[in-house]
Design an enzyme around this catalytic site. Sequence first.
Site, PDB file in Angstrom:
ATOM      1  N   THR A   1       9.395  -4.628   4.914  1.00  0.00           N
ATOM      2  CA  THR A   1       9.826  -3.628   5.518  1.00  0.00           C
ATOM      3  C   THR A   1      10.379  -2.445   4.837  1.00  0.00           C
ATOM      4  O   THR A   1      10.379  -1.352   5.366  1.00  0.00           O
ATOM      5  CB  THR A   1      10.706  -4.058   6.708  1.00  0.00           C
ATOM      6  OG1 THR A   1      11.881  -4.395   6.173  1.00  0.00           O
ATOM      7  CG2 THR A   1      10.134  -5.258   7.330  1.00  0.00           C
ATOM      8  N   ASP A   2      10.724  -2.641   3.710  1.00  0.00           N
ATOM      9  CA  ASP A   2      11.295  -1.384   2.761  1.00  0.00           C
ATOM     10  C   ASP A   2      10.154  -0.616   2.489  1.00  0.00           C
ATOM     11  O   ASP A   2      10.528   0.784   2.359  1.00  0.00           O
ATOM     12  CB  ASP A   2      11.624  -1.898   1.407  1.00  0.00           C
ATOM     13  CG  ASP A   2      13.094  -2.494   1.385  1.00  0.00           C
ATOM     14  OD1 ASP A   2      13.766  -2.625   2.507  1.00  0.00           O
ATOM     15  OD2 ASP A   2      13.582  -2.977   0.463  1.00  0.00           O
ATOM     16  N   PHE A   3       8.725  -0.795   2.700  1.00  0.00           N
ATOM     17  CA  PHE A   3       7.846  -0.028   2.471  1.00  0.00           C
ATOM     18  C   PHE A   3       7.214   0.472   3.638  1.00  0.00           C
ATOM     19  O   PHE A   3       6.416   1.341   3.735  1.00  0.00           O
ATOM     20  CB  PHE A   3       6.658  -0.796   1.817  1.00  0.00           C
ATOM     21  CG  PHE A   3       7.171  -1.489   0.421  1.00  0.00           C
ATOM     22  CD1 PHE A   3       7.138  -0.209  -0.698  1.00  0.00           C
ATOM     23  CD2 PHE A   3       7.877  -2.478   0.296  1.00  0.00           C
ATOM     24  CE1 PHE A   3       7.689  -0.865  -1.926  1.00  0.00           C
ATOM     25  CE2 PHE A   3       8.204  -2.768  -0.833  1.00  0.00           C
ATOM     26  CZ  PHE A   3       8.199  -1.979  -2.060  1.00  0.00           C
TER      27      PHE A   3
ATOM     28  N   GLN B   1      15.116   0.205  10.655  1.00  0.00           N
ATOM     29  CA  GLN B   1      14.020  -0.670   9.807  1.00  0.00           C
ATOM     30  C   GLN B   1      13.315  -1.491  10.722  1.00  0.00           C
ATOM     31  O   GLN B   1      12.264  -1.742  10.372  1.00  0.00           O
ATOM     32  CB  GLN B   1      14.533  -0.874   8.452  1.00  0.00           C
ATOM     33  CG  GLN B   1      13.597  -1.607   7.416  1.00  0.00           C
ATOM     34  CD  GLN B   1      14.360  -1.782   5.940  1.00  0.00           C
ATOM     35  OE1 GLN B   1      15.403  -1.269   5.795  1.00  0.00           O
ATOM     36  NE2 GLN B   1      13.952  -2.657   5.228  1.00  0.00           N
TER      37      GLN B   1
END
Length: 783
Positions: A553-555, A585
């Site tokens: 999920t950082d991307f 996020q």
Amino acid sequence: LGADVIKVEPLEGDAARRRPPFVDDVPGPERSLRWLAWNVNKRSVTVDLSDAAGRARFLRLAETADVVLESFAPGQMEELGLGYEALSEVNPALILVSISPFGQSGPYRDYRATDIVFWAMSGNMSISGEATGPPAQISDDYQSYLHAGGDAVIGALIALTQRHLTGRGQHVDLSIQEATSRGLYQITGSWDMTGRNLDRRERPTVGGADLPWTWECRDGHVIWLCPAGPGSMQRLSGFLDWVDEIGEGGELRAVDWEHLPLEKMTKEDWEPLGRLFADLFISRTKRELYDAATTYDFLLYPSATSADTLANAQLQARGLWRDVEHPELGRRIRLPGAIARGDGPIPAETRAAPALGADNDEVFGRLGAGSARRNGVGSASSAAKPLAGIKIADFGWFMVGPLTIKPFSDFGADVVHVESTARLDSLRIVGPFQDDVPDRERCGEYAQVRTGGRAINLDLGTEAGMTIARRLVEWADVVFNNFSAGAMERMGLGPEAVRELNPDAIVLSCSGQGQDGPHANGKGGGGHYAALAGFNELTGWPEDEPGYLSAYTDFIAPRFNVPLLLAALDHRRRTGEGRYLDVSQFEAAVHWLTPSILDYSVNDRVMNRNGNRQPDAAPHGAYRCSGDRWCAIAVTGDDEWRSFCEAIEAPALADDPRFATLGDRKSNEDELDRVVEQWTIERDAYQVMGRLQAHGVAAGVVQTGEDVLEHDPQLRHRNFYQRLDHPAMGTYRAPQASFRLSNAPCKLQRARLLGEDTYEVLSEWLGYGDAEIERFALGGALQ
């Protein structure tokens, strides 16, 4: 974001309308869950582009548009007489965004691809799935298109921003392969720094504990990393308080976690310690364990299903869900709503996906009455970078921070990244490090994503440091952070404080679960939110535990943050108003799983992981080739099946009663996979890909970091990875955007050293004199 989006469909409707699953499993043009998920707040018109009158009608529509977005095969728009040159003749200010599998030119330009092929060719599949079986995609089969869609919005908005400077439109050429390549963590950085490809067996640890990442519980699985070694008792304190409270903490308390002989411990040594946790978890539900984690403040998250997501208390408290009336279905459907909160939810409302051709009369009637052509508004030199003049105070860190800011620094914005020796950006210290030597200036992942900008040291724990931070906020157009909820407020730089200093500033805070709600203060990272949103449950094989997707999920979150910031800047240009944006996020990730959410809310069906199999394709999977390599293959229809049989020189197989139709192939899929792998295992993976592509069959090698950086001719043709010279690392490689702007080539700048630009920024950008800067330094503010 409020644009008037007109979906132009062929007379029979977009192919997405015919993709399963469907409402009540009944096919129909208004019933595809994918269609309902991805086409809210749009209008629909139908045009026959094979007909001269239809093409003329489309040109008339393009004449009034700001952006035309198309995803035909490269060259098809030109064959129709609707390529960029033709469109720019009728509308010189038009932005044409072309999304294609591998870009508009290059050796793979005409290759066919589906989601599994993109997942393979991007490198992501090389570290996804259990090492005991084939590499795995995410079972929902559309993640690559979402990466590309997010990047397409960013490319379009950057081009529109440049149009305000130049008055000119341009062509945005986007590669889905490149967009998907920024989907997982450390794949190319590891190869570039150490000459080593990541192994699918690798899982995260804290301090070196050889314990699982995924644990079975009574009704599923949870994510829990047991810390061990120095500092572990502080990390374990909340967990141990909980087990003490429930009366089961004796044996866990007795372990000296701080002083375990980690370097000497074998897997056999870890097994009894693992059983202490396993016995604790297996008797409790995901809900019970997550409630304990949020109450006692320790890092445990459920591997959530779509049912869990819909029942999630945080999402309910923040009002994510919207029940949308769908007239054609005669019912309401529950969808994720806002992509951001803050000054108000965005979007303010959610309208159902349009019926086929529902807006023909209104849209074409307006055109018939005559509409003014869109004209450029600026006159600056086209040599100016698109985002030149935008000033950003960047308090971000780890992966979401730099990926949000990278498009701005790469395309000309003035970015100041704030960190200090007291609180380094954590991405500097997680590796991979050049030559495996830990050094905060030699981390490959940091260097890849922190291209451009300026770096200053600022200790925000000092009053002088806060004085400079307030001056930086006054200077900035955008103030960004991705700290935990409330962190900026505690430092005195929350949105209200920023508004007092700079009333028209745009503030975006991207925390794990948003700034309010019962779980807002929970700790976590991208790997935790991937599990919480439901991605892990959709990765791997049904008989195995949920898959591992790194910090996925950082991307995802940056694909929301960047368009929101660009849109807010455009809004301020038109109105003079600043904006506060609160992005979660977790919520961003949930949006990317909307069809599986719909399948549960509409059909009461929980989507589960299914390996690499898909309901509308067979063969479909990653097949072992010679040299322990793999090739992803996707056959989506009977014509493609015949082409596949021709490619492997087994034409009789096409009429084999076990495999003659899609239904036959699905019924005999295990046997089909064995037949396919008998052919692939004797051949080089690239030969398999080339042979099948030559016959029009979608196929792609499961590429490693080495393949992507060293051997992929398409990425080399498009100069996706650029070589940069760095004072601590020498030459390294970093990716540019997945799109090319015809009027704004992207030349990357290297990552900065810690605090490298402190003096320059304070003196030239913030206006401090030498005496003031020396006083700040002596007072410890610049460390």
